[in-house]
Motif scaffolding. Structure first.
Motif, short mmCIF file in Angstrom:
data_model
loop_
_atom_site.label_atom_id
_atom_site.label_comp_id
_atom_site.label_asym_id
_atom_site.label_seq_id
_atom_site.Cartn_x
_atom_site.Cartn_y
_atom_site.Cartn_z
N ASN A 39 -32.87 25.10 -18.72
CA ASN A 39 -33.68 24.24 -17.87
C ASN A 39 -34.79 25.08 -17.24
O ASN A 39 -34.55 26.21 -16.83
CB ASN A 39 -32.82 23.62 -16.76
CG ASN A 39 -33.57 22.51 -16.07
OD1 ASN A 39 -33.53 21.37 -16.50
ND2 ASN A 39 -34.30 22.84 -15.01
N PHE A 43 -41.05 25.42 -8.46
CA PHE A 43 -40.72 25.10 -7.06
C PHE A 43 -41.64 25.91 -6.14
O PHE A 43 -41.80 27.11 -6.33
CB PHE A 43 -39.25 25.43 -6.78
CG PHE A 43 -38.31 24.60 -7.61
CD1 PHE A 43 -37.90 23.35 -7.18
CD2 PHE A 43 -37.91 25.04 -8.86
CE1 PHE A 43 -37.09 22.56 -7.97
CE2 PHE A 43 -37.09 24.25 -9.67
CZ PHE A 43 -36.68 23.01 -9.21
N SER A 59 -36.13 25.83 -1.83
CA SER A 59 -35.56 24.54 -1.41
C SER A 59 -35.71 23.53 -2.54
O SER A 59 -36.82 23.29 -3.02
CB SER A 59 -36.27 24.01 -0.17
OG SER A 59 -35.93 24.84 0.92
N ILE A 60 -34.60 22.96 -2.92
CA ILE A 60 -34.59 22.07 -4.09
C ILE A 60 -34.00 20.71 -3.71
O ILE A 60 -32.96 20.63 -3.05
CB ILE A 60 -33.78 22.70 -5.24
CG1 ILE A 60 -34.26 24.13 -5.51
CG2 ILE A 60 -33.90 21.83 -6.51
CD1 ILE A 60 -33.56 24.85 -6.64
N GLY A 61 -34.68 19.67 -4.16
CA GLY A 61 -34.27 18.32 -3.80
C GLY A 61 -33.49 17.59 -4.87
O GLY A 61 -32.78 18.20 -5.68
N THR A 97 -43.50 21.38 -16.86
CA THR A 97 -42.05 21.46 -16.65
C THR A 97 -41.61 20.82 -15.33
O THR A 97 -40.42 20.79 -15.03
CB THR A 97 -41.53 22.92 -16.70
OG1 THR A 97 -42.21 23.69 -15.70
CG2 THR A 97 -41.73 23.53 -18.07
N SER A 98 -42.57 20.29 -14.57
CA SER A 98 -42.17 19.57 -13.35
C SER A 98 -41.78 18.13 -13.67
O SER A 98 -41.34 17.38 -12.80
CB SER A 98 -43.29 19.59 -12.31
OG SER A 98 -44.39 18.82 -12.75
N GLU A 107 -36.23 22.16 -21.61
CA GLU A 107 -37.70 22.17 -21.43
C GLU A 107 -38.38 23.20 -22.33
O GLU A 107 -39.55 23.03 -22.69
CB GLU A 107 -38.08 22.45 -19.97
CG GLU A 107 -38.01 21.26 -19.03
CD GLU A 107 -36.66 21.07 -18.38
OE1 GLU A 107 -35.71 21.81 -18.72
OE2 GLU A 107 -36.54 20.16 -17.52
N ARG A 178 -49.77 27.19 -4.85
CA ARG A 178 -50.01 25.78 -4.56
C ARG A 178 -50.76 25.68 -3.23
O ARG A 178 -50.37 26.33 -2.25
CB ARG A 178 -48.65 25.07 -4.46
CG ARG A 178 -48.72 23.58 -4.46
CD ARG A 178 -48.78 23.06 -5.86
NE ARG A 178 -49.16 21.66 -5.87
CZ ARG A 178 -48.61 20.74 -6.63
NH1 ARG A 178 -47.64 21.03 -7.45
NH2 ARG A 178 -49.02 19.50 -6.59
C1 LIG Z 1 -46.14 23.22 -8.26
C2 LIG Z 1 -44.90 22.43 -8.02
C3 LIG Z 1 -44.05 22.79 -6.98
C4 LIG Z 1 -42.87 22.09 -6.76
N1 LIG Z 1 -42.06 22.50 -5.74
C5 LIG Z 1 -40.89 21.86 -5.54
C6 LIG Z 1 -40.00 22.31 -4.51
O1 LIG Z 1 -40.26 23.28 -3.79
N2 LIG Z 1 -38.81 21.63 -4.36
C7 LIG Z 1 -38.47 20.59 -5.17
O2 LIG Z 1 -37.37 20.04 -5.00
N3 LIG Z 1 -39.29 20.16 -6.15
C8 LIG Z 1 -40.48 20.77 -6.37
N4 LIG Z 1 -41.30 20.35 -7.38
C9 LIG Z 1 -40.87 19.26 -8.26
C10 LIG Z 1 -39.94 19.78 -9.39
O3 LIG Z 1 -40.60 20.74 -10.19
C11 LIG Z 1 -39.52 18.58 -10.27
O4 LIG Z 1 -38.78 17.68 -9.48
C12 LIG Z 1 -38.74 18.97 -11.51
O5 LIG Z 1 -38.59 17.82 -12.34
C13 LIG Z 1 -37.36 19.50 -11.20
O6 LIG Z 1 -36.78 19.79 -12.45
P1 LIG Z 1 -35.24 19.95 -12.70
O7 LIG Z 1 -34.56 18.59 -12.47
O8 LIG Z 1 -35.20 20.35 -14.15
O9 LIG Z 1 -34.72 20.99 -11.80
C14 LIG Z 1 -42.51 20.99 -7.60
C15 LIG Z 1 -43.39 20.61 -8.61
C16 LIG Z 1 -44.57 21.31 -8.82
C17 LIG Z 1 -45.50 20.89 -9.92
#
Ligand SMILES: Cc1cc2nc3c(=O)[nH]c(=O)nc-3n(C[C@H](O)[C@H](O)[C@H](O)COP(=O)(O)O)c2cc1C
Length: 196
Positions: A39, A43, A59-61, A97-98, A107, A178
């Motif tokens: 994956n 972030f 920090s991840i949501g 990849t976001s 991915e 960013r």
């Molecule tokens: C530049 C950028 C920064 C991001 N930063 C965050 C972050 O700090 N926290 C978060 O939860 N998602 C962030 N995102 C969104 C995640 O990249 C997106 O939800 C992604 O689909 C997560 O992938 P995953 O489910 O494979 O982990 C960001 C996206 C971009 C384009």
């Protein structure tokens, strides 16, 4: 204008904070699930925390269906991740990849991203990136009602591409950061002023 954070919605706070706390480096995180599916996702709620123990925070949501993002799920399951710092050439694929994808989708295959194994105990790096941190999960922080989970990660090893660092240990690539809804490149060093 004085904005009371208690009186605005979370999405408005997110926009304000993302526009005000700038620039934010991007952690392009590679993880594996328990079946070794790769994956990759970016972030920007990401920063260094301490050099003793050597730690950083990300920090991840959650996804739109309320389940943890794949990166969070994989780090919880395997306690590991590899954080790559993207450079200019990586911008497009990093952004791709976001995209929210099912956790069974790799991915690297989906977006034709080449990987390179550097440390066999950690997920691979993205081939060509200037810097990577190989990290273990150190601590998950409970932010009470928050939907976003801050993870403290301990850096076990750092990979630096020799072409991207000079004799003064200064990086010589343009890291992507960013700023609000946009990206910028950090590329200029300014001498430190003397304190009188
Ligand atoms: C530049 C950028 C920064 C991001 N930063 C965050 C972050 O700090 N926290 C978060 O939860 N998602 C962030 N995102 C969104 C995640 O990249 C997106 O939800 C992604 O689909 C997560 O992938 P995953 O489910 O494979 O982990 C960001 C996206 C971009 C384009």
């Amino acid at each position: 204008m004085l904005i009371n954070y208690e009186k605005i919605e979370a999405n408005e706070r997110k926009k304000l904070m993302a526009g005000s706390i700038i620039p934010r480096s991007i952690a392009w995180i590679v993880t594996k699930d328990l079946n070794d599916i790769i994956n990759i996702a970016p972030f920007s709620y990401f920063t260094g925390l301490s050099s003793n123990p050597p730690t950083l925070i990300v920090s991840i949501g959650h996804k739109s269906d309320g389940t943890p993002k794949d990166t969070l799920k994989n780090i919880r399951e395997t306690k590991k991740c590899t954080i790559c710092l993207p450079k200019e050439e990586n911008l497009k694929k990093m952004h791709w990849t976001s995209k929210e994808l099912d956790n069974c989708i790799d991915e690297a295959k989906e977006f034709d991203i080449k990987l390179q194994e550097i440390e066999k105990d950690f997920p691979p790096i993205i081939k060509g990136v200037p810097l990577s941190f190989f990290c273990n999960l150190y601590q998950e922080i409970d932010l009470k009602e928050s939907n976003t989970i801050p993870l403290i990660l301990e850096i076990k090893k750092e990979y630096i591409n020799d072409n991207n660092i000079d004799e003064k240990s200064r990086i010589t690539f343009k890291p992507i950061a960013r700023v609000g809804g946009n990206y910028t490149f950090l590329s200029k060093y300014i001498d430190i002023p003397k304190i009188p």
